[in-house]
Design an enzyme around this catalytic site. Structure first.
Site, PDB file in Angstrom:
ATOM      1  N   GLY A  90       2.839  -4.022   7.596  1.00 41.28           N
ATOM      2  CA  GLY A  90       2.071  -3.702   8.808  1.00 41.28           C
ATOM      3  C   GLY A  90       1.048  -4.776   9.083  1.00 41.28           C
ATOM      4  O   GLY A  90       0.010  -4.831   8.422  1.00 41.28           O
ATOM      5  N   MET A  91       1.362  -5.645  10.049  1.00 41.94           N
ATOM      6  CA  MET A  91       0.472  -6.768  10.352  1.00 41.94           C
ATOM      7  C   MET A  91      -0.372  -6.505  11.600  1.00 41.94           C
ATOM      8  O   MET A  91      -0.557  -7.355  12.457  1.00 41.94           O
ATOM      9  CB  MET A  91       1.292  -8.060  10.529  1.00 41.94           C
ATOM     10  CG  MET A  91       1.847  -8.620   9.232  1.00 41.94           C
ATOM     11  SD  MET A  91       0.523  -9.212   8.151  1.00 41.94           S
ATOM     12  CE  MET A  91       0.597  -7.996   6.877  1.00 41.94           C
ATOM     13  N   VAL A 149      -4.219  -5.044  13.046  1.00 45.01           N
ATOM     14  CA  VAL A 149      -5.564  -5.592  12.821  1.00 45.01           C
ATOM     15  C   VAL A 149      -5.985  -5.439  11.356  1.00 45.01           C
ATOM     16  O   VAL A 149      -6.404  -6.409  10.692  1.00 45.01           O
ATOM     17  CB  VAL A 149      -6.577  -4.857  13.746  1.00 45.01           C
ATOM     18  CG1 VAL A 149      -7.993  -5.254  13.414  1.00 45.01           C
ATOM     19  CG2 VAL A 149      -6.264  -5.161  15.200  1.00 45.01           C
ATOM     20  N   MET A 150      -5.873  -4.218  10.814  1.00 44.44           N
ATOM     21  CA  MET A 150      -6.330  -3.959   9.444  1.00 44.44           C
ATOM     22  C   MET A 150      -5.427  -4.646   8.416  1.00 44.44           C
ATOM     23  O   MET A 150      -5.905  -5.217   7.444  1.00 44.44           O
ATOM     24  CB  MET A 150      -6.383  -2.453   9.175  1.00 44.44           C
ATOM     25  CG  MET A 150      -7.443  -1.722   9.962  1.00 44.44           C
ATOM     26  SD  MET A 150      -9.113  -2.262   9.571  1.00 44.44           S
ATOM     27  CE  MET A 150      -9.425  -1.370   8.060  1.00 44.44           C
ATOM     28  N   ASN A 166       6.419  -7.184   8.716  1.00 43.90           N
ATOM     29  CA  ASN A 166       6.212  -6.450   9.975  1.00 43.90           C
ATOM     30  C   ASN A 166       7.585  -6.200  10.586  1.00 43.90           C
ATOM     31  O   ASN A 166       8.445  -7.081  10.574  1.00 43.90           O
ATOM     32  CB  ASN A 166       5.338  -7.240  10.953  1.00 43.90           C
ATOM     33  CG  ASN A 166       4.737  -6.331  12.020  1.00 43.90           C
ATOM     34  OD1 ASN A 166       3.683  -5.726  11.829  1.00 43.90           O
ATOM     35  ND2 ASN A 166       5.428  -6.187  13.148  1.00 43.90           N
ATOM     36  N   ALA A 185      -1.221   6.315  10.822  1.00 46.56           N
ATOM     37  CA  ALA A 185      -0.890   7.511  10.032  1.00 46.56           C
ATOM     38  C   ALA A 185       0.186   8.330  10.742  1.00 46.56           C
ATOM     39  O   ALA A 185       0.401   8.184  11.948  1.00 46.56           O
ATOM     40  CB  ALA A 185      -2.144   8.334   9.836  1.00 46.56           C
ATOM     41  N   SER A 189     -12.343   1.726   4.598  1.00 48.16           N
ATOM     42  CA  SER A 189     -13.334   1.738   5.678  1.00 48.16           C
ATOM     43  C   SER A 189     -13.978   0.377   5.850  1.00 48.16           C
ATOM     44  O   SER A 189     -14.089  -0.395   4.912  1.00 48.16           O
ATOM     45  CB  SER A 189     -14.421   2.773   5.408  1.00 48.16           C
ATOM     46  OG  SER A 189     -15.374   2.714   6.444  1.00 48.16           O
ATOM     47  N   GLY A 190     -14.417   0.141   7.091  1.00 50.68           N
ATOM     48  CA  GLY A 190     -15.142  -1.094   7.367  1.00 50.68           C
ATOM     49  C   GLY A 190     -14.637  -1.810   8.597  1.00 50.68           C
ATOM     50  O   GLY A 190     -15.180  -2.842   8.983  1.00 50.68           O
ATOM     51  N   LYS A 235     -12.280   9.799   2.291  1.00 51.20           N
ATOM     52  CA  LYS A 235     -12.357   9.007   3.531  1.00 51.20           C
ATOM     53  C   LYS A 235     -12.563   9.913   4.746  1.00 51.20           C
ATOM     54  O   LYS A 235     -13.313   9.583   5.670  1.00 51.20           O
ATOM     55  CB  LYS A 235     -11.086   8.153   3.698  1.00 51.20           C
ATOM     56  CG  LYS A 235     -11.002   7.381   5.020  1.00 51.20           C
ATOM     57  CD  LYS A 235     -12.142   6.392   5.155  1.00 51.20           C
ATOM     58  CE  LYS A 235     -12.087   5.434   6.314  1.00 51.20           C
ATOM     59  NZ  LYS A 235     -11.797   5.867   7.630  1.00 51.20           N
ATOM     60  N   HIS A 269     -16.084  10.891   4.821  1.00 49.59           N
ATOM     61  CA  HIS A 269     -16.791   9.689   5.305  1.00 49.59           C
ATOM     62  C   HIS A 269     -16.799   9.689   6.839  1.00 49.59           C
ATOM     63  O   HIS A 269     -17.824   9.481   7.478  1.00 49.59           O
ATOM     64  CB  HIS A 269     -16.108   8.437   4.749  1.00 49.59           C
ATOM     65  CG  HIS A 269     -16.485   7.155   5.447  1.00 49.59           C
ATOM     66  ND1 HIS A 269     -16.006   6.818   6.698  1.00 49.59           N
ATOM     67  CD2 HIS A 269     -17.310   6.146   5.086  1.00 49.59           C
ATOM     68  CE1 HIS A 269     -16.516   5.657   7.064  1.00 49.59           C
ATOM     69  NE2 HIS A 269     -17.314   5.225   6.101  1.00 49.59           N
ATOM     70  N   ASN A 270     -15.631   9.929   7.420  1.00 52.16           N
ATOM     71  CA  ASN A 270     -15.539   9.893   8.883  1.00 52.16           C
ATOM     72  C   ASN A 270     -16.313  11.041   9.528  1.00 52.16           C
ATOM     73  O   ASN A 270     -16.890  10.875  10.601  1.00 52.16           O
ATOM     74  CB  ASN A 270     -14.074   9.921   9.325  1.00 52.16           C
ATOM     75  CG  ASN A 270     -13.429   8.552   9.201  1.00 52.16           C
ATOM     76  OD1 ASN A 270     -13.814   7.767   8.346  1.00 52.16           O
ATOM     77  ND2 ASN A 270     -12.458   8.259  10.035  1.00 52.16           N
ATOM     78  N   LYS A 279      -9.720   9.884  17.117  1.00 54.99           N
ATOM     79  CA  LYS A 279      -8.357   9.766  16.588  1.00 54.99           C
ATOM     80  C   LYS A 279      -8.035  10.901  15.623  1.00 54.99           C
ATOM     81  O   LYS A 279      -7.058  10.839  14.891  1.00 54.99           O
ATOM     82  CB  LYS A 279      -8.166   8.417  15.909  1.00 54.99           C
ATOM     83  CG  LYS A 279      -8.246   7.249  16.870  1.00 54.99           C
ATOM     84  CD  LYS A 279      -7.439   6.063  16.369  1.00 54.99           C
ATOM     85  CE  LYS A 279      -7.595   4.860  17.268  1.00 54.99           C
ATOM     86  NZ  LYS A 279      -8.757   4.038  16.903  1.00 54.99           N
TER      87      LYS A 279
HETATM   88  C1  6PG Z   1     -13.776   3.244   9.235  1.00 54.68           C
HETATM   89  C2  6PG Z   1     -13.608   4.033  10.501  1.00 54.68           C
HETATM   90  C3  6PG Z   1     -12.224   3.887  11.009  1.00 54.68           C
HETATM   91  C4  6PG Z   1     -12.100   4.233  12.475  1.00 54.68           C
HETATM   92  C5  6PG Z   1     -12.172   5.680  12.769  1.00 54.68           C
HETATM   93  C6  6PG Z   1     -12.432   5.891  14.244  1.00 54.68           C
HETATM   94  O1  6PG Z   1     -14.209   3.849   8.278  1.00 54.68           O
HETATM   95  O2  6PG Z   1     -13.506   2.051   9.252  1.00 54.68           O
HETATM   96  O3  6PG Z   1     -13.887   5.381  10.280  1.00 54.68           O
HETATM   97  O4  6PG Z   1     -11.382   4.562  10.146  1.00 54.68           O
HETATM   98  O5  6PG Z   1     -13.098   3.587  13.148  1.00 54.68           O
HETATM   99  O6  6PG Z   1     -10.958   6.263  12.451  1.00 54.68           O
HETATM  100  O7  6PG Z   1     -12.258   7.189  14.475  1.00 54.68           O
HETATM  101  P1  6PG Z   1     -12.333   7.838  15.904  1.00 54.68           P
HETATM  102  O8  6PG Z   1     -11.383   7.083  16.798  1.00 54.68           O
HETATM  103  O9  6PG Z   1     -11.887   9.234  15.654  1.00 54.68           O
HETATM  104  O10 6PG Z   1     -13.729   7.702  16.369  1.00 54.68           O
END
Ligand code: 6PG
Length: 466
Positions: free
Chosen positions: A11-12, A14-15, A34, A83, A135-136, A190, A193-194, A260
């Site tokens: 998977g190429m 952004v991340m 990819n 996902a 994350s990041g 995670k 975290h979100n 998302k």
């Molecule tokens: C992270 C972010 C990342 C993304 C979110 C955005 O930790 O890098 O959380 O995973 O920015 O999924 O989520 P929403 O589109 O639901 O705001």
């Protein structure tokens, strides 16, 4: 015949690209994959290989058979895909090409239950599966993300050396990467975290609302040089500085928030546990309300009257913001603690704070402080530090809440924080009424305060009222 390489990245996007550059920058040899979709996605991995100097040595593939053949044994494959279906599809194609002992990592924002299912399905085939929350964003993935791992512990022991290399390092010099337990533990962490991220973002939006959408920008920059410092505060101050045609650029952005799904998952996961994570849910609901724009316009016409402006100083606002953030963090960590007990994960809150203190979206001074706090305390709200913050800020917080009601300003998360705090410190609640009502209409039973009873009791209700 080319040499076998250490890692494969699928998977190429952004991340995937940023993480590949990060790995390659640490001298780790890569195979990049990819898919090929004629006319839509062609030579993506090859183009990235040529575009980024760090990736010049990497091997690029569009064929999974060749890709898997390029990897040393046991294979280490990181999936960086959207996902859900895209990840399932690749896993279905990949699995028959793998051997026992190979390691597959899902680095997407996958729901923890889906990760649990995949882990048990793949373990039957001898494939070691890890679900890792990353994350990041793009910059974090490139310079050092925060990594929350869960799944097969043997696999984690094999890959952790490389993960430590690419992860962010916190102020204590430790890599922001840890293993939190079996199955979906990493993706659960995670997800929480979100949830915290959603509320942190919403609280900043509310600070903006309470400052009457103006003049707060330099003040936010000042706050960011205090203990309130955080990545989200920093970027909010930065984005408010942009102007277009002598107008704040921010006012040109449509006021409807997207999402998302991870905030909804976090809210639902809290309620499944029976945990009152009302900061996450309030932030999610604030986004949902924002999306009902036409209704809001209609309601505004029907119900709005001229209101005076709030009288909240920036100093009061900061205290209200700080206290609300502490409650948000308290809830996030408590929810995790409860989940760990429920799902048998050995989760150490200080370690979670350590992983979240750098690299991720919710990195902050407060998170860094939580590393130490959880070494001596079990609860943020019962700590001496919160007591002190409350002594200094409670009157300001109360005034802020009063003003938001008086002036009809929607601040769902700040009010949720206040409601949670007030309800949590209420020794005698009114849940006796709920219990009596439940018993009255459904004979659900209750416990008495003046008797020990081994079975639930019923009231002397006269059922004529039914
Ligand atoms: C992270 C972010 C990342 C993304 C979110 C955005 O930790 O890098 O959380 O995973 O920015 O999924 O989520 P929403 O589109 O639901 O705001």
């Amino acid at each position: 015949m080319t040499n076998k390489v250490q890692w494969g990245i699928v998977g190429m996007g952004v991340m995937g690209t940023s993480l590949s550059r990060n790995f390659a920058g640490k001298g780790i040899q890569l195979a990049l994959f990819n898919r090929r979709l004629e006319g839509i996605e062609e030579d993506v991995a090859l183009t990235k290989k040529h575009h980024y100097p760090e990736l010049h040595q990497a091997q690029a593939y569009e064929d999974l058979v060749q890709f898997t053949a390029a990897l040393e044994s046991p294979r280490k494959i990181l999936l960086m895909l959207p996902a859900g279906k895209p990840t399932s599809l690749i896993l279905d194609q990949l699995t028959p090409l793998l051997s026992e002992g190979d390691i597959v990592i899902d680095g997407g924002n996958t729901h923890y239950q889906e990760t649990e299912n995949r882990a048990s399905k793949l373990s039957k085939k001898g494939i070691l599966f890890l679900g890792i929350g990353v994350s990041g964003g793009e910059a974090g993935a490139l310079k050092g993300p925060s990594l929350m791992a869960g799944g097969d512990q043997k696999a984690y022991e094999i890959v952790k050396k490389d993960l430590f290399q690419i992860a962010a390092k916190n102020s204590k010099g430790n890599p922001c990467c840890a293993y939190f337990g079996s199955g979906g533990a990493g993706h659960y962490v995670k997800m929480v975290h979100n949830g915290i991220e959603y509320a942190e973002m919403q609280l900043l939006a509310e600070v903006y609302a309470l400052s009457h959408h103006s003049k707060i920008q330099p003040t936010l920059e000042e706050w960011n040089s205090t203990a309130s410092k955080s990545y989200l505060l920093e970027i909010t101050a930065a984005l408010l500085a942009y102007q277009e045609d002598n107008m704040p650029f921010i006012e040109k952005i449509e006021d409807q928030a997207s999402n998302k799904g991870t905030g909804a998952w976090a809210t639902a996961a809290g309620t499944t546990l029976g945990y009152p994570n009302n900061l996450m849910s309030s932030a999610l609901h604030a986004r949902y309300i924002s999306s009902f724009k036409e209704d809001r316009i209609q309601f505004a016409k029907q119900f709005n009257s001229e209101l005076s402006k709030t009288k909240i100083s920036f100093s009061e606002l900061k205290k209200s913001y700080d206290l609300s953030r502490w409650i948000n963090h308290h809830q996030g960590f408590e929810m995790l603690d409860l989940a760990a007990k429920e799902y048998n994960w050995k989760l150490n809150l200080s370690e979670v704070a350590s992983v979240w203190a750098e690299g991720c979206i919710i990195k902050s001074e407060l998170m860094d402080f939580c590393i130490t706090l959880f070494k001596k305390e079990k609860s943020i709200l019962l700590s001496e530090d919160f007591k002190k913050l409350l002594e200094e800020g409670k009157d300001a917080w109360k005034n802020t809440i009063l003003q938001t009601v008086e002036n009809e300003i929607p601040v769902l998360s700040m009010q949720a924080a206040w409601s949670y705090f007030v309800a949590m410190k209420t020794k005698k609640s009114t849940a006796n009424i709920i219990q009596a009502q439940r018993d009255y209409f459904g004979a659900h039973g209750f416990n008495r305060t003046d008797q020990e009873n081994s079975e639930l009791l019923h009231g002397p209700w006269n059922k004529d009222k039914l």
